[in-house]
Write a protein that holds these residues in place. Structure first.
Motif, short mmCIF file in Angstrom:
data_model
loop_
_atom_site.label_atom_id
_atom_site.label_comp_id
_atom_site.label_asym_id
_atom_site.label_seq_id
_atom_site.Cartn_x
_atom_site.Cartn_y
_atom_site.Cartn_z
N GLY A 89 -2.69 -19.50 16.70
CA GLY A 89 -1.88 -19.31 15.49
C GLY A 89 -2.38 -18.16 14.64
N HIS A 90 -3.69 -18.08 14.47
CA HIS A 90 -4.27 -16.97 13.70
C HIS A 90 -3.90 -15.63 14.33
N VAL A 91 -4.07 -15.58 15.63
CA VAL A 91 -3.81 -14.32 16.33
C VAL A 91 -2.35 -13.93 16.16
N ALA A 92 -1.48 -14.90 16.37
CA ALA A 92 -0.04 -14.62 16.27
C ALA A 92 0.32 -14.13 14.87
N GLU A 93 -0.29 -14.75 13.88
CA GLU A 93 0.00 -14.35 12.52
C GLU A 93 -0.46 -12.92 12.24
N ARG A 94 -1.66 -12.65 12.73
CA ARG A 94 -2.19 -11.30 12.53
C ARG A 94 -1.30 -10.27 13.21
N ILE A 95 -0.78 -10.60 14.35
CA ILE A 95 0.12 -9.68 15.05
C ILE A 95 1.35 -9.42 14.19
N ARG A 96 1.91 -10.46 13.66
CA ARG A 96 3.09 -10.29 12.81
C ARG A 96 2.78 -9.38 11.62
N GLU A 97 1.65 -9.65 11.00
CA GLU A 97 1.26 -8.81 9.86
C GLU A 97 1.16 -7.34 10.25
N LEU A 98 0.51 -7.13 11.38
CA LEU A 98 0.30 -5.74 11.80
C LEU A 98 1.61 -5.08 12.19
N GLN A 99 2.52 -5.85 12.73
CA GLN A 99 3.81 -5.26 13.09
C GLN A 99 4.58 -4.84 11.85
N GLN A 100 4.53 -5.68 10.84
CA GLN A 100 5.15 -5.30 9.56
C GLN A 100 4.50 -4.04 9.02
N LEU A 101 3.19 -4.04 9.10
CA LEU A 101 2.44 -2.88 8.63
C LEU A 101 2.88 -1.63 9.37
N GLU A 102 3.01 -1.73 10.66
CA GLU A 102 3.40 -0.57 11.45
C GLU A 102 4.76 -0.05 11.00
N THR A 103 5.67 -0.96 10.78
CA THR A 103 7.00 -0.55 10.31
C THR A 103 6.89 0.21 8.99
N GLN A 104 6.13 -0.36 8.07
CA GLN A 104 5.97 0.31 6.78
C GLN A 104 5.38 1.70 6.94
N LEU A 105 4.41 1.80 7.82
CA LEU A 105 3.77 3.10 8.02
C LEU A 105 4.74 4.10 8.62
N GLN A 106 5.61 3.62 9.49
CA GLN A 106 6.55 4.55 10.11
C GLN A 106 7.60 5.03 9.12
N VAL A 107 7.99 4.11 8.25
CA VAL A 107 8.90 4.52 7.18
C VAL A 107 8.25 5.62 6.35
N LEU A 108 7.01 5.35 5.99
CA LEU A 108 6.27 6.32 5.19
C LEU A 108 6.14 7.65 5.93
N ARG A 109 5.83 7.56 7.19
CA ARG A 109 5.64 8.77 7.99
C ARG A 109 6.90 9.61 8.03
N ALA A 110 8.02 8.95 8.01
CA ALA A 110 9.30 9.67 8.10
C ALA A 110 9.62 10.44 6.82
N CYS A 111 8.81 10.23 5.80
CA CYS A 111 9.08 10.90 4.53
C CYS A 111 8.72 12.37 4.54
N CYS A 112 7.96 12.79 5.51
CA CYS A 112 7.48 14.17 5.45
C CYS A 112 7.54 14.83 6.81
N LYS A 113 8.16 16.02 6.84
CA LYS A 113 8.10 16.85 8.03
C LYS A 113 6.87 17.74 7.92
N GLU A 114 6.49 18.32 9.03
CA GLU A 114 5.26 19.12 9.06
C GLU A 114 5.35 20.34 8.12
N GLY A 115 4.18 20.77 7.72
CA GLY A 115 4.03 22.10 7.16
C GLY A 115 4.43 22.30 5.71
N ARG A 116 4.81 21.25 5.04
CA ARG A 116 5.05 21.44 3.61
C ARG A 116 3.74 21.65 2.86
#
Lengths: 165, 165
Positions: A89-116
């Motif tokens: 259960g702990h492991v599964a929960e941590r996976i869920r947390e990290l997946q949410q985190l990954e999504t958030q990070l990808q959203v953030l990443r999409a905010c900027c194109k290179e070289g600005r």
DNA sequence: TAAAAACCCTGTAGCAACTCCAGAGTCAAG
DNA sequence: CTTGACTCTGGAGTTGCTACAGGGTTTTTA
């Protein structure tokens, strides 16, 4: 067998073996005249057990429980099952947390194109937004408990043990 | 504004704010006559930034880098992108590791039905197997780097901060 | 106005599970 | 008999905080 051999046979650093002894996971080893630890097959098996548990990311406390069960073979093993279920259960929960985190990070990443320039960087701007209201006092607990609970664990180890130097 | 207010507005424990100051993430605050720290809007924004980064599970070192970029707005932000990409990579890798771990744990769990005696417990027996050869010295690095690297992180926080007591 | 409550200060120690090091002793081989 | 590999103990460092202890200051309440 001396500590170095035990270390090699179990793939455990010598320091870690001594540490386990201090922590009471391994029983105290007998000593030679020169005060060297000597181990037998029982130690080897027990250490192997511990390491297998650790490789499954169990805590020392969890391992202690399992060891107690191993040492009292007549008990029922329901608690072993429960422990494992909880751990899963702990492991599964941590996976869920990290997946949410990954999504958030990808959203953030999409905010900027290179070289600005940094001043125009969408990521930095996004991270700077809403300065007056962070980690909403009511609606937290949600995506990352690291702040609220013991607050240790990180996403990855990241720092090499500089074993080579 | 005093430290308690800053704490409340950012959802950060007071101790943590002082800790960030010690670590150099926050600049040293000015002091009142009574030696109390006083903060302004700039501190608030910076702390909010830091906390947002932490909620994305970035390390202090990563945050330090981002703060440097914020402080030098004319630089290109390619490194910001790179940092974020690396961080996303870390997260993704950790997810993969944990998923493998979960699978292994479920296999193990399937070894034992409820109510056996511990001596017959499939799980304990499985964990005890192959005592002479664990964490194969060559083929490690694979599923759980915790052993080989800095070796901190765990699957879940697990221990509450006992904030209520 | 004084006492009580609430806040703030510094410094230190603890967590988890190790890792690394210094300074010293022990043992086998050449 | 020296060299080198191995071992010993004890202590500090890692990460990102958290939790005191033992004080001082400010604000609130009676």
């Amino acid at each position: 067998m001396k500590i170095g051999q035990l270390a090699q046979q179990t793939g455990t650093p010598v320091d870690t073996i001594r540490y386990y002894e201090r922590e009471g996971l391994l029983p105290r080893a007998a000593r030679t005249e020169g005060n060297y630890r000597i181990y037998d097959a029982m130690h080897l098996e027990r250490l192997a057990f511990i390491r297998r548990c650790r490789s499954l990311d169990m805590t020392q406390d969890e391992i202690r429980v399992l060891l107690r069960f191993r040492d009292t073979p007549s008990e029922s093993c329901e608690d072993v099952n429960a422990l494992l279920d909880a751990h899963i259960g702990h492991v599964a929960e941590r996976i869920r947390e990290l997946q949410q985190l990954e999504t958030q990070l990808q959203v953030l990443r999409a905010c900027c194109k290179e070289g600005r320039q940094a001043v125009a960087c969408g990521i930095l701007n996004e991270l700077s937004q809403g300065a007056t209201e962070v980690s909403t006092p009511s609606a937290s607990e949600s995506h990352l408990s690291a702040t609220h609970a013991g607050g240790r664990q990180h996403v990855t180890p990241r720092k090499q043990a500089t074993r080579d130097s």
